[in-house]
Design an enzyme around this catalytic site. Structure first.
Site, PDB file in Angstrom:
ATOM      1  N   ASN A   9      32.082 -64.236   0.518  1.00  0.00           N
ATOM      2  CA  ASN A   9      32.704 -64.710   1.754  1.00  0.00           C
ATOM      3  C   ASN A   9      33.491 -63.549   2.354  1.00  0.00           C
ATOM      4  O   ASN A   9      34.556 -63.198   1.860  1.00  0.00           O
ATOM      5  CB  ASN A   9      33.615 -65.899   1.406  1.00  0.00           C
ATOM      6  N   TRP A  10      32.940 -62.974   3.412  1.00  0.00           N
ATOM      7  CA  TRP A  10      33.582 -61.782   4.002  1.00  0.00           C
ATOM      8  C   TRP A  10      34.797 -62.142   4.835  1.00  0.00           C
ATOM      9  O   TRP A  10      35.527 -61.266   5.289  1.00  0.00           O
ATOM     10  CB  TRP A  10      32.565 -61.014   4.855  1.00  0.00           C
ATOM     11  N   LYS A  11      34.988 -63.408   5.140  1.00  0.00           N
ATOM     12  CA  LYS A  11      36.117 -63.869   5.973  1.00  0.00           C
ATOM     13  C   LYS A  11      36.152 -63.083   7.291  1.00  0.00           C
ATOM     14  O   LYS A  11      35.112 -62.699   7.792  1.00  0.00           O
ATOM     15  CB  LYS A  11      37.424 -63.787   5.182  1.00  0.00           C
ATOM     16  N   HIS A  95      36.444 -74.691   3.762  1.00  0.00           N
ATOM     17  CA  HIS A  95      37.232 -73.688   3.043  1.00  0.00           C
ATOM     18  C   HIS A  95      38.721 -74.010   3.206  1.00  0.00           C
ATOM     19  O   HIS A  95      39.146 -74.464   4.278  1.00  0.00           O
ATOM     20  CB  HIS A  95      36.912 -72.291   3.583  1.00  0.00           C
ATOM     21  N   GLU A  97      41.160 -72.226   3.807  1.00  0.00           N
ATOM     22  CA  GLU A  97      41.798 -71.555   4.948  1.00  0.00           C
ATOM     23  C   GLU A  97      41.554 -72.330   6.234  1.00  0.00           C
ATOM     24  O   GLU A  97      42.406 -72.351   7.126  1.00  0.00           O
ATOM     25  CB  GLU A  97      41.296 -70.100   5.047  1.00  0.00           C
ATOM     26  N   GLU A 167      37.516 -74.246  -5.438  1.00  0.00           N
ATOM     27  CA  GLU A 167      38.374 -73.102  -5.133  1.00  0.00           C
ATOM     28  C   GLU A 167      39.838 -73.539  -5.142  1.00  0.00           C
ATOM     29  O   GLU A 167      40.352 -73.993  -4.106  1.00  0.00           O
ATOM     30  CB  GLU A 167      38.037 -72.552  -3.746  1.00  0.00           C
ATOM     31  N   GLY A 173      42.785 -65.181  -3.153  1.00  0.00           N
ATOM     32  CA  GLY A 173      43.431 -63.988  -2.618  1.00  0.00           C
ATOM     33  C   GLY A 173      44.736 -63.628  -3.305  1.00  0.00           C
ATOM     34  O   GLY A 173      45.505 -62.819  -2.800  1.00  0.00           O
ATOM     35  N   SER A 213      39.828 -65.340  -6.633  1.00  0.00           N
ATOM     36  CA  SER A 213      40.082 -64.104  -7.371  1.00  0.00           C
ATOM     37  C   SER A 213      39.018 -63.778  -8.413  1.00  0.00           C
ATOM     38  O   SER A 213      39.332 -63.301  -9.507  1.00  0.00           O
ATOM     39  CB  SER A 213      41.486 -64.135  -8.011  1.00  0.00           C
ATOM     40  N   GLY A 234      35.646 -63.698  -2.505  1.00  0.00           N
ATOM     41  CA  GLY A 234      36.236 -63.218  -1.256  1.00  0.00           C
ATOM     42  C   GLY A 234      36.405 -61.716  -1.300  1.00  0.00           C
ATOM     43  O   GLY A 234      35.461 -60.950  -1.100  1.00  0.00           O
ATOM     44  N   GLY A 235      37.629 -61.285  -1.602  1.00  0.00           N
ATOM     45  CA  GLY A 235      37.998 -59.865  -1.565  1.00  0.00           C
ATOM     46  C   GLY A 235      36.989 -58.930  -2.221  1.00  0.00           C
ATOM     47  O   GLY A 235      36.597 -57.906  -1.629  1.00  0.00           O
TER      48      GLY A 235
HETATM   49  P1  PGA Z   1      39.180 -64.341  -3.147  1.00  0.00           P
HETATM   50  O1  PGA Z   1      38.663 -65.447  -2.092  1.00  0.00           O
HETATM   51  O2  PGA Z   1      37.993 -63.988  -4.018  1.00  0.00           O
HETATM   52  O3  PGA Z   1      39.627 -63.188  -2.314  1.00  0.00           O
HETATM   53  O4  PGA Z   1      40.276 -64.969  -3.945  1.00  0.00           O
HETATM   54  C1  PGA Z   1      37.792 -66.460  -2.465  1.00  0.00           C
HETATM   55  C2  PGA Z   1      37.463 -67.348  -1.288  1.00  0.00           C
HETATM   56  O5  PGA Z   1      38.346 -67.635  -0.477  1.00  0.00           O
HETATM   57  O6  PGA Z   1      36.315 -67.794  -1.126  1.00  0.00           O
END
Ligand code: PGA
Length: 252
Positions: A9-11, A95, A97, A167, A173, A213, A234-235
């Site tokens: 997930n590149w956000k 998600h 977010e 998640e 994050g 993470s 994500g990251g």
């Molecule tokens: P993260 O994000 O790996 O940076 O914790 C995961 C996500 O939000 O899908």
């Protein structure tokens, strides 16, 4: 046994040029990979361009969100059909977010799931508890409530194309991943819920992936759990070497 699914997930990161560079590196690092299904979710603006680059590679495309209406006066929104048109196979929905910053509800997530299935796209449905909810012992109640809400009205035919992503909000994050045992407990409960609601085939076929993470140094122990069928990253998905290492997890 289903193929594991590793999704990045590149956000809200990457210009087209940055996305191109990342995909070129990934293509090289993942050449010949067919044991794992690999998905990346770039921002909307890069998807069409990247779909030419991932052709003839093991990489598939996802979008990070969708609107449930087919078309109309909905300024700023993007429909499921448009996402299929630019080459997506998957779409992330619900998600945390989006729930947090855009007030998305389980009902919204449910409408999005239905809209995606209608055009043949596969939803990656995210659920997860906050730290406060975990500390109050409400994890299972929250997560199963979100999952039931997201899948309401779905028949046994539709469920097989759904991917569920657990998640925990406190792990996203933050560098603080759920332990493999914490994730396994929730995944196992969700598998039971799928069995109760949709039957044995759904419980076996639906992939339940973990996100929060995920890094090269914790992927192997997460994937060793019987009910973790992949990860949403994500990251670490923005670094080609890290993401490739996650895709090439080792069996421990
Ligand atoms: P993260 O994000 O790996 O940076 O914790 C995961 C996500 O939000 O899908």
């Amino acid at each position: 046994m289903h193929k594991p699914l590793i999704a990045g997930n590149w956000k809200m990161h990457t210009t087209i040029q940055e996305g191109v560079e990342l995909v070129i590196k990934l293509r090289e690092l993942l050449r010949g990979m067919d044991a794992v299904e690999v998905v990346i979710a770039p921002p909307f603006t890069s998807i069409y361009h990247l779909h030419f680059l991932v052709a003839d590679s093991p990489i598939e495309l996802a979008a990070q969100d969708v609107f449930w209406e087919e078309s109309g006066a909905y300024t700023g929104e993007i429909s499921a059909k448009m996402l299929r048109d630019v080459g997506c196979e998957y779409v992330i929905v619900g998600h945390s977010e989006r729930r947090r910053y855009f007030a998305e509800t389980d009902e919204d997530v449910n409408r999005k799931v239905m809209a995606l299935l209608k055009v043949g796209l596969k939803p990656i449905v995210c659920v997860g508890e906050t730290l406060e909810e975990r500390e109050r012992g409400r994890t299972i109640r929250i997560v199963t409530g979100q999952l039931k809400g997201a899948l309401r009205g779905l028949g046994p035919g539709g469920i097989k194309d759904v991917v569920v992503a657990y998640e925990p909000v406190w792990a996203i994050g933050t560098g603080r991943n759920a332990t493999p045992e914490q994730a396994e407990e929730v995944h196992n409960t969700m598998r039971e819920l799928l069995y109760e609601e949709f039957g044995m085939d759904a419980a076996q076929d639906v992939r339940i992936i973990y996100g929060g993470s995920v890094k090269p140094d914790n992927i192997d122990s997460l994937m060793a759990q019987p009910n973790i069928d992949g990860t949403l990253v994500g990251g670490a998905s923005l670094k080609a070497e890290d993401f490739a290492r996650i895709v090439q997890f080792r069996h421990v």
